[in-house]
Design an enzyme around this catalytic site. Structure first.
Site, PDB file in Angstrom:
ATOM      1  CG  ASN A   9      -1.946   1.103   1.531  1.00  0.00           C
ATOM      2  OD1 ASN A   9      -1.663   2.112   0.952  1.00  0.00           O
ATOM      3  ND2 ASN A   9      -2.908   1.075   1.982  1.00  0.00           N
ATOM      4  CE  LYS A  12      -1.809   0.041   5.993  1.00  0.00           C
ATOM      5  NZ  LYS A  12      -1.712  -1.477   6.073  1.00  0.00           N
ATOM      6  CG  ASP A  67      -4.188  -6.252   9.897  1.00  0.00           C
ATOM      7  OD1 ASP A  67      -4.052  -6.181   8.616  1.00  0.00           O
ATOM      8  OD2 ASP A  67      -4.994  -6.627  10.622  1.00  0.00           O
ATOM      9  CB  SER A  68      -4.854  -0.522  10.092  1.00  0.00           C
ATOM     10  OG  SER A  68      -4.250  -0.343   8.949  1.00  0.00           O
ATOM     11  CG  PHE A 146      -5.626   4.939   2.389  1.00  0.00           C
ATOM     12  CD1 PHE A 146      -4.832   5.777   3.095  1.00  0.00           C
ATOM     13  CD2 PHE A 146      -6.045   3.660   2.664  1.00  0.00           C
ATOM     14  CE1 PHE A 146      -4.112   5.218   4.309  1.00  0.00           C
ATOM     15  CE2 PHE A 146      -5.315   3.142   4.010  1.00  0.00           C
ATOM     16  CZ  PHE A 146      -4.431   3.739   4.669  1.00  0.00           C
ATOM     17  N   GLY A 147      -9.123   4.730   1.847  1.00  0.00           N
ATOM     18  CA  GLY A 147     -10.213   3.948   2.451  1.00  0.00           C
ATOM     19  C   GLY A 147     -11.140   4.679   3.194  1.00  0.00           C
ATOM     20  CG  ASP A 149      -8.076   8.568   5.678  1.00  0.00           C
ATOM     21  OD1 ASP A 149      -8.161   7.917   6.689  1.00  0.00           O
ATOM     22  OD2 ASP A 149      -6.946   8.676   5.151  1.00  0.00           O
ATOM     23  CG  HIS A 173      -5.312   4.200  12.956  1.00  0.00           C
ATOM     24  ND1 HIS A 173      -5.297   5.441  12.246  1.00  0.00           N
ATOM     25  CD2 HIS A 173      -5.283   3.204  11.850  1.00  0.00           C
ATOM     26  CE1 HIS A 173      -5.654   5.071  10.787  1.00  0.00           C
ATOM     27  NE2 HIS A 173      -5.592   3.743  10.777  1.00  0.00           N
ATOM     28  NE  ARG A 174      -1.183   2.657   8.717  1.00  0.00           N
ATOM     29  CZ  ARG A 174      -2.210   3.221   8.238  1.00  0.00           C
ATOM     30  NH1 ARG A 174      -2.285   4.364   7.906  1.00  0.00           N
ATOM     31  NH2 ARG A 174      -3.393   2.357   8.086  1.00  0.00           N
TER      32      ARG A 174
HETATM   33  P1  IMP Z   1      -4.835  -3.132   6.086  1.00  0.00           P
HETATM   34  O1  IMP Z   1      -5.261  -4.684   6.367  1.00  0.00           O
HETATM   35  O2  IMP Z   1      -3.924  -2.800   7.349  1.00  0.00           O
HETATM   36  O3  IMP Z   1      -3.937  -2.631   4.935  1.00  0.00           O
HETATM   37  O4  IMP Z   1      -5.887  -2.308   6.237  1.00  0.00           O
HETATM   38  C1  IMP Z   1      -7.428  -2.878   5.982  1.00  0.00           C
HETATM   39  C2  IMP Z   1      -8.267  -1.781   5.375  1.00  0.00           C
HETATM   40  O5  IMP Z   1      -8.525  -0.885   6.730  1.00  0.00           O
HETATM   41  C3  IMP Z   1      -7.731  -0.683   4.446  1.00  0.00           C
HETATM   42  O6  IMP Z   1      -7.931  -1.463   3.045  1.00  0.00           O
HETATM   43  C4  IMP Z   1      -8.616   0.340   4.428  1.00  0.00           C
HETATM   44  O7  IMP Z   1      -9.800   0.139   4.042  1.00  0.00           O
HETATM   45  C5  IMP Z   1      -8.833   0.389   6.114  1.00  0.00           C
HETATM   46  N1  IMP Z   1      -7.845   1.577   6.365  1.00  0.00           N
HETATM   47  C6  IMP Z   1      -6.615   1.061   7.428  1.00  0.00           C
HETATM   48  N2  IMP Z   1      -6.099   2.295   7.767  1.00  0.00           N
HETATM   49  C7  IMP Z   1      -6.775   3.179   7.239  1.00  0.00           C
HETATM   50  C8  IMP Z   1      -6.386   4.593   7.300  1.00  0.00           C
HETATM   51  O8  IMP Z   1      -5.534   5.135   7.928  1.00  0.00           O
HETATM   52  N3  IMP Z   1      -7.370   5.407   6.650  1.00  0.00           N
HETATM   53  C9  IMP Z   1      -8.509   4.840   6.143  1.00  0.00           C
HETATM   54  N4  IMP Z   1      -8.693   3.563   6.207  1.00  0.00           N
HETATM   55  C10 IMP Z   1      -7.773   2.841   6.456  1.00  0.00           C
END
Ligand code: IMP
Length: 190
Positions: A9, A12, A67-68, A146-147, A149, A173-174
């Protein structure tokens, strides 16, 4: 000291580069194109799976996996661990519209992001998990990030992360998890 971020990503990786003063590379920079299957039952398990996929290949580097996910109280904390796969037939914008539409009559607007981060270096694992709390707006707002946000207003602000990336960079969070990781990197270096 080179730091490998176990992620494809680019958004990220950009966030990591902005916060870490070291050489930071992502999976595509090291020609790692395999998909890492995230089948753990927690964010920490998934972050660990990402790191473990790389430790034997890059034994001399610092490896960071994260992982988020996004949890909405009115949806019993969904999409949570399954955030990337939630309504996967839709793109990010359509998914955010669908979530706002789904919850348009719901007064409970509470939501939070979680980020688990695992650092590996010289046979040691360092693990941290951070959250940021906030609320859902009534519409999809902003184009940055992204995502999810555009549908998250952190507590203490009146703009979404997608409207105000500077705030996101400070308090997300990150960002919080990266700060803990940076402390650990400094410890390793001194
Ligand atoms: P990942 O598995 O950590 O890549 O995150 C899983 C999903 O959580 C991502 O595809 C996003 O849809 C969402 N996500 C994670 N971090 C963020 C962020 O900082 N902003 C918005 N969406 C996030």
């Amino acid at each position: 000291m080179r730091i490998i971020i176990a992620s494809h990503n680019q958004n990220k990786i950009k966030e990591f580069k902005e916060l870490l003063e070291h050489e930071v590379v992502g999976l595509s920079d090291i020609n790692y194109h395999q998909e890492i299957i995230e089948d753990g039952e927690s964010y920490i398990e998934n972050a660990t799976i990402k790191v473990k996929a790389l430790v034997e290949l890059f034994p001399n580097d610092v490896i960071i996996g994260d992982d988020s996910g996004f949890s909405i109280k009115a949806l019993q904390h969904k999409p949570g661990l399954y955030s990337a796969r939630y309504m996967s037939h839709l793109n990010d914008y359509e998914r955010n519209l669908a979530v706002i539409e789904l919850l348009k009559d719901n007064e409970d607007r509470k939501a939070f992001f979680t980020c688990a981060m695992v650092l590996y270096y010289q046979q040691e694992y360092f693990v941290t998990q951070e959250v940021v709390y906030g609320t859902l707006p009534n519409e999809v707002l902003g184009n940055e990030g992204f995502g999810y946000d555009p549908i998250f207003i952190p507590n203490g602000s009146n703009e979404t992360f997608a409207q105000n990336p500077q705030v996101k960079q400070q308090i997300s969070h990150r960002a919080k998890a990266i700060r803990k990781i940076i402390d650990h990197v400094h410890y390793l270096q001194d």
